[in-house]
Design a protein around this motif. Structure first.
Motif, PDB file in Angstrom:
ATOM      1  N   MET A  10       0.852  -1.196   0.000  1.00  0.00           N
ATOM      2  CA  MET A  10       0.000   0.000   0.000  1.00  0.00           C
ATOM      3  C   MET A  10       0.885   1.242   0.000  1.00  0.00           C
ATOM      4  N   ASN A  11       1.054   1.839  -1.203  1.00  0.00           N
ATOM      5  CA  ASN A  11       1.966   2.969  -1.346  1.00  0.00           C
ATOM      6  C   ASN A  11       1.283   4.322  -1.255  1.00  0.00           C
ATOM      7  N   THR A  12      -0.039   4.338  -1.125  1.00  0.00           N
ATOM      8  CA  THR A  12      -0.739   5.609  -1.016  1.00  0.00           C
ATOM      9  C   THR A  12      -0.624   6.151   0.400  1.00  0.00           C
ATOM     10  N   LEU A  13      -0.703   7.482   0.512  1.00  0.00           N
ATOM     11  CA  LEU A  13      -0.642   8.128   1.815  1.00  0.00           C
ATOM     12  C   LEU A  13      -1.947   7.864   2.558  1.00  0.00           C
ATOM     13  N   ARG A  14      -1.846   7.318   3.759  1.00  0.00           N
ATOM     14  CA  ARG A  14      -3.031   7.013   4.566  1.00  0.00           C
ATOM     15  C   ARG A  14      -3.403   8.203   5.439  1.00  0.00           C
ATOM     16  N   PRO A  15      -4.638   8.239   5.950  1.00  0.00           N
ATOM     17  CA  PRO A  15      -5.073   9.386   6.775  1.00  0.00           C
ATOM     18  C   PRO A  15      -4.166   9.651   7.970  1.00  0.00           C
ATOM     19  N   CYS A  16      -3.520   8.608   8.478  1.00  0.00           N
ATOM     20  CA  CYS A  16      -2.643   8.759   9.645  1.00  0.00           C
ATOM     21  C   CYS A  16      -1.305   9.370   9.287  1.00  0.00           C
ATOM     22  N   GLY A  17      -0.964   9.448   7.990  1.00  0.00           N
ATOM     23  CA  GLY A  17       0.320   9.992   7.557  1.00  0.00           C
ATOM     24  C   GLY A  17       1.303   8.938   7.093  1.00  0.00           C
ATOM     25  N   CYS A  18       1.010   7.662   7.350  1.00  0.00           N
ATOM     26  CA  CYS A  18       1.922   6.584   6.962  1.00  0.00           C
ATOM     27  C   CYS A  18       1.802   6.279   5.468  1.00  0.00           C
ATOM     28  N   LYS A  19       2.875   5.724   4.919  1.00  0.00           N
ATOM     29  CA  LYS A  19       2.910   5.374   3.511  1.00  0.00           C
ATOM     30  C   LYS A  19       3.851   4.198   3.316  1.00  0.00           C
ATOM     31  N   GLY A  20       3.513   3.314   2.377  1.00  0.00           N
ATOM     32  CA  GLY A  20       4.380   2.188   2.071  1.00  0.00           C
ATOM     33  C   GLY A  20       4.556   1.265   3.263  1.00  0.00           C
ATOM     34  N   VAL A  21       5.812   0.943   3.577  1.00  0.00           N
ATOM     35  CA  VAL A  21       6.093   0.009   4.671  1.00  0.00           C
ATOM     36  C   VAL A  21       5.995   0.687   6.032  1.00  0.00           C
ATOM     37  N   ARG A  22       5.875   2.014   6.062  1.00  0.00           N
ATOM     38  CA  ARG A  22       5.764   2.724   7.339  1.00  0.00           C
ATOM     39  C   ARG A  22       4.353   2.569   7.881  1.00  0.00           C
ATOM     40  N   THR A  23       4.232   2.154   9.133  1.00  0.00           N
ATOM     41  CA  THR A  23       2.908   1.947   9.716  1.00  0.00           C
ATOM     42  C   THR A  23       2.872   2.436  11.155  1.00  0.00           C
ATOM     43  N   CYS A  24       1.652   2.654  11.655  1.00  0.00           N
ATOM     44  CA  CYS A  24       1.407   2.949  13.065  1.00  0.00           C
ATOM     45  C   CYS A  24       0.285   2.016  13.524  1.00  0.00           C
TER      46      CYS A  24
END
Length: 304
Positions: free
Chosen positions: A1-15
């Motif tokens: 998932m390379n799109t910017l998520r509402p939380c600010g994470c993108k790609g391999v970065r997650t919260c």
């Protein structure tokens, strides 16, 4: 998932938020690192000692085996760089400014030029200097021998909130634009910096290929392969106490990836990261390109 998520994470970065909302299964870095041989930096004997728990290792300083400790060149941990009163005032002043969402559960306040690490392009952008309320922190760097001559050209406040699972994945700070000394001032909360030896996996990653252009100017020489081998299979833990100053330089800056594990953020943590230019932008071929940024970095503005 390379799109910017509402939380600010993108790609391999997650919260924690996007992991739950998008059913993202993220492997635990802590579990991976716990499979390695753990060593912790003792701020008193300035050596690595066996153990994962940074608090316990500091407590057992009197019984440390200095002969058996491992050196870790390129690390400075200076406790009580700020007073408790200064830390509280700094947090109040930072919170008076807007925070922007960032990746991996963090929030940030970034004051510096626009940089494109992949294309190696620098633009002044909207950079107009730094908040006046933080000026004294930069001035205090002059009292630290290791930081003499350090000119801040980026200042970034970072907030780690445990309820968001805030963390930062293993990385080496960019080597094209950011200089040798990677400086962090811890304003609120204790945490741990985790280091692992960096094994080159793709050419040009982190722009590490440019280090050879200024390697002779480093404050601490890089380790030879034979010296680096003593850290293979090990994970290194550096305590980041509240109100302390942390500096990575030389081998620790260039030959290890550093990270902050979410399990090591037990309370709201706020730090300020400071970056300087590489020699190419100070006295080398790109000096002219760096001049507008250096000029703006002399300015401090009042919070309205």
């Amino acid at each position: 998932m390379n799109t910017l998520r509402p939380c600010g994470c993108k790609g391999v970065r997650t919260c924690l938020s996007c992991e739950q909302d998008f059913q993202i299964a993220k492997p635990s870095l802590q579990e991976q690192f716990r499979q390695l041989e753990a060593w912790t930096y003792c701020v008193h004997c300035e050596l690595l000692q066996p153990g994962w728990d940074t608090v316990e290792v500091q407590k057992s300083h009197d019984s440390h085996d200095l002969q058996g400790g491992l050196p870790l060149p390129g690390v400075l941990v200076q406790e009580e760089f700020l007073s408790a009163e200064e830390g509280a005032r700094l947090i109040s002043d930072l919170d008076a400014l807007p925070w922007d969402i960032s990746q991996s559960g963090r929030r940030k306040q970034n004051f510096g030029p626009k940089t494109n690490f992949k294309k190696r392009k620098l633009q002044l952008g909207s950079f107009a200097g730094f908040p006046r309320s933080t000026e004294y922190v930069q001035r205090r760097f002059e009292e630290v021998p290791l930081l003499r001559g350090f000119q801040t050209i980026e200042q970034c406040s970072l907030e780690y909130e445990p309820s968001k699972g805030a963390s930062i994945d293993p990385h080496v700070d960019d080597c094209w634009i950011w200089g040798e000394r990677v400086v962090t001032v811890n304003c609120l909360g204790d945490a741990v910096l985790t280091l692992t030896p960096y094994e080159v996996q793709q050419a040009g990653k982190y722009n590490l290929d440019l280090v050879s252009h200024y390697e002779q100017e480093l404050l601490a020489p890089l380790l030879a392969e034979e010296q680096l081998s003593q850290y293979k299979g090990k994970v290194l833990r550096i305590p980041m106490p509240n109100l302390s100053l942390i500096v990575l330089y030389g081998p620790s800056r260039y030959q290890f990836e550093h990270s902050v594990l979410r399990e090591d953020v037990q309370e709201r943590r706020v730090c300020i990261a400071y970056r300087e230019f590489t020699p190419m932008y100070i006295s080398g071929e790109d000096r002219q390109k760096g001049e507008p940024v250096r000029d703006k970095s002399q300015l401090f503005w009042e919070i309205k």
